[in-house]
Design an enzyme around this catalytic site. Structure first.
Site, PDB file in Angstrom:
ATOM      1  N   SER A 473       0.812  -1.213   0.000  1.00 40.23           N
ATOM      2  CA  SER A 473       0.000   0.000   0.000  1.00 40.23           C
ATOM      3  C   SER A 473       0.849   1.269   0.000  1.00 40.23           C
ATOM      4  O   SER A 473       0.320   2.363  -0.188  1.00 40.23           O
ATOM      5  CB  SER A 473      -0.938   0.020   1.214  1.00 40.23           C
ATOM      6  OG  SER A 473      -0.217   0.075   2.423  1.00 40.23           O
ATOM      7  N   LYS A 516      -6.162   4.991   8.237  1.00 42.03           N
ATOM      8  CA  LYS A 516      -5.035   5.752   7.702  1.00 42.03           C
ATOM      9  C   LYS A 516      -5.368   7.240   7.606  1.00 42.03           C
ATOM     10  O   LYS A 516      -4.573   8.101   8.005  1.00 42.03           O
ATOM     11  CB  LYS A 516      -4.655   5.207   6.329  1.00 42.03           C
ATOM     12  CG  LYS A 516      -4.030   3.830   6.358  1.00 42.03           C
ATOM     13  CD  LYS A 516      -3.782   3.309   4.947  1.00 42.03           C
ATOM     14  CE  LYS A 516      -3.131   1.941   4.965  1.00 42.03           C
ATOM     15  NZ  LYS A 516      -2.919   1.398   3.599  1.00 42.03           N
TER      16      LYS A 516
END
Length: 620
Positions: A473, A516
């Site tokens: 990611s 996040k």
């Protein structure tokens, strides 16, 4: 005026050329600014998209009830179909393998579903043991109150020992007394067990399998060294068996008994429901009401549902998918009931905030390290070769993951084209992270269209990272940092990035998006929002957004921004202010190519004169 300008141009042509260049530069700058502005607006996410859209279901929330509904059939059609097949199965081994959790809430729900297929007519199974001294005889079943006579039914256990399942033979002085187990009470019906019970006790499974295959129950001594004091006749047995477990447990059962696994039926207790229309939402709300009723709680108020749906979307990771887990739903309902006189939005909000505070000690301490500059994260200014990536932190034993920014840096220098993954070199990078690095490098080399080896070497690292880094990611962030270093173009530190890339520069979805974004927002908010901070993430992740209200309010006020992108080309102008490729004017790609050309020319000048002739022949 016009004539004077013309004269000046004749007398000083270089000055005229400079004027024209300045005009061209202004036009190009205006074009690039307009392009960047278009990217800013076209990829920016509005605050309405940050949570599931529940406004269209308000009429359902106000009128939902359990009248004339079958919530179980609406949300678990596969389960009911499999149980129906099991009930009508006459040949083979009567076993259903069901992927589900093994706790009592799930097993009770499965038992309720299996109860639907029990016959209405009363039938007796088993028999009646008559003990006379050393003589034990078996009589036909006549009285339901006798210990070895059963009407079938549905029985379940999440853990069971041999004596609880098979019963035992007690000896009182000169008298022998057989005592029933769960197997005898379930005789003629359905028995539901957790598969891990049998995996942990393989002998239990071997004996149970033999009983079901032979349709009789044989008595054995609990002590292998001593036989039974008397002979006890076998008991007729008819049983349907359901074994529940997760995929790993069912795979282990397959290895333990391949033959039975091949004969068994298979189905799943569906963990979530995809919401496509009002009927789906109605079914989910009714299923939630069923859990409230079984827990003895009042019916939720209309304003309770939107907040529950937002929390449910965080749990599933999808705005259009809601959980069916009975235990999870009951927890939300029960904790809400503890924080208010009724089950409404205010009580649920207090319950969620209290839970987050209870569980948030470790996350708060980790974020304090950033705010105290013990972990260096920039949220202002511009830096070449440095970018804020986003990570999800998970600690064993901790109930919830949280997100926090990670400083990713890249340095380049003249070299042989080697890209050094410092995490991998230090054995702190996992295989998936290494794969993402190689894909990122392949994209960049293909874009540069080089005829020879890249004359730069690069080194990429997660700064102040002292544990294993895995997942791909961060590959988008690493690629942007690498391009920034190669082009010597600074990256805006007010923007964080998450997403993986493929070899064509497409940005792919990642996990943990809500955590996040909230992790970076928390740091920016603690340092004071500037109105220019935000997060870049994959457009395919937009359906996974279910952010807390603080982030939603900041985006609504224009103090924080979210950009959903589909390719690397869209991320770079947001981070650097310069396009990756441009047919006319400055671009990051052309800048890198110019640096490569300049370095190659410089190296050619420094070569001994025989090698320069060789280089001339190669180019010609």
């Amino acid at each position: 005026m016009q004539q004077g300008k013309t004269c000046c141009s004749r007398q000083n042509p270089s000055r005229n050329s400079a004027v024209i260049n300045r005009v061209d530069s202004c036009i190009i700058a205006l074009f690039l600014n307009q392009t960047n502005a278009n990217i800013l607006t076209s990829t920016q996410i509005t605050w309405q998209a940050l949570q599931p859209d529940s406004d269209r279901y308000q009429s359902i929330f106000s009128n939902v009830s359990l009248e004339d509904c079958d919530s179980l059939a609406a949300v678990q059609p596969r389960l009911l179909n499999a149980l129906a097949h099991l009930h009508h199965q006459t040949l083979g081994f009567p076993l259903l393998l069901l992927r589900s959790q093994e706790n009592s809430d799930y097993l009770a729900c499965i038992a309720d579903a299996a109860q639907r297929f029990q016959p209405d007519e009363i039938a007796l199974y088993g028999g009646d043991y008559h003990v006379m001294g050393d003589n034990v005889s078996l009589l036909a079943p006549t009285d339901i109150n006798r210990p070895f006579t059963s009407q079938g039914g549905v029985h379940f256990a999440d853990w069971i020992e041999a004596e609880q399942l098979f019963g035992c033979v007690r000896q009182y002085k000169d008298r022998v007394q057989p005592e029933p187990g769960l197997l005898h009470r379930a005789n003629g019906g359905t028995l539901i067990l957790a598969v891990n019970t049998l995996l942990a006790q393989p002998l239990l499974w071997l004996r149970l399998r033999k009983c079901i295959e032979q349709c009789r129950f044989d008595w054995y001594s609990q002590d292998e060294r001593q036989p039974l004091p008397v002979a006890i006749p076998s008991l007729p047995l008819q049983l349907r068996l359901v074994l529940c477990g997760d995929r790993d447990a069912l795979a282990a059962f397959q290895e333990m008994d391949v033959e039975v696994h091949e004969m068994a039926l298979y189905s799943e207790f569906e963990e979530s429901l995809q919401i496509l229309d009002e009927d789906d939402m109605t079914s989910w709300c009714q299923w939630t009401l069923t859990q409230a009723e079984q827990a003895g709680l009042a019916q939720p108020e209309a304003d309770f549902w939107p907040l529950l749906i937002a929390e449910a979307a965080r749990m599933t990771g999808d705005q259009d998918t809601l959980p069916l887990c009975p235990r999870w739903l009951r927890r939300q309902l029960q904790e809400t009931a503890l924080h208010g006189d009724s089950i409404n939005a205010e009580a649920l909000k207090e319950a969620l905030e209290a839970r987050q505070w209870r569980e948030g000690f470790l996350a708060d301490r980790m974020r304090d390290e950033i705010l105290l500059n013990q972990i260096m994260i920039e949220t202002e200014g511009e830096v070449v070769g440095q970018i804020n990536g986003l990570s999800v932190v998970e600690f064993p034993g901790h109930p919830r993951p949280w997100g926090e920014p990670s400083r990713i840096t890249c340095v380049v220098h003249p070299g042989d084209g080697e890209f050094t993954d410092v995490e991998r070199k230090a054995e702190l990078g996992g295989n998936i992270h290494a794969k993402g690095m190689m894909i990122m490098q392949a994209y960049l080399i293909a874009e540069l269209e080089l005829e020879q080896q890249l004359p730069f070497s690069a080194s990429l690292v997660f700064e102040q990272s002292y544990s294993e880094v895995d997942g791909d990611s961060a590959s988008l962030a690493e690629l942007c940092a690498l391009i920034s270093a190669l082009a010597n173009q600074p990256v805006n530190q007010q923007i964080a990035v998450t997403g993986s890339v493929d070899q064509f520069g497409n940005v792919q979805p990642v996990g943990g998006l809500n955590e996040k974004i909230e992790g970076f927002f928390h740091i920016c908010n603690s340092r004071e929002l500037t109105g220019k901070q935000g997060v870049i993430f994959p457009a395919s992740n937009a359906r996974h957004l279910s952010l807390n209200q603080d982030v939603v309010e900041a985006v609504k006020a224009g103090q924080f921004h979210l950009w959903a992108i589909e390719s690397v080309d869209e991320a770079l102008p947001l981070l650097t202010g310069i396009a990756w490729q441009s047919e006319s004017g400055e671009s990051l790609l052309s800048t890198i190519q110019e640096r490569i050309t300049q370095l190659n020319q410089q190296e050619a000048r420094l070569r001994p004169w025989p090698l320069r002739w060789l280089n001339w022949f190669n180019h010609s």
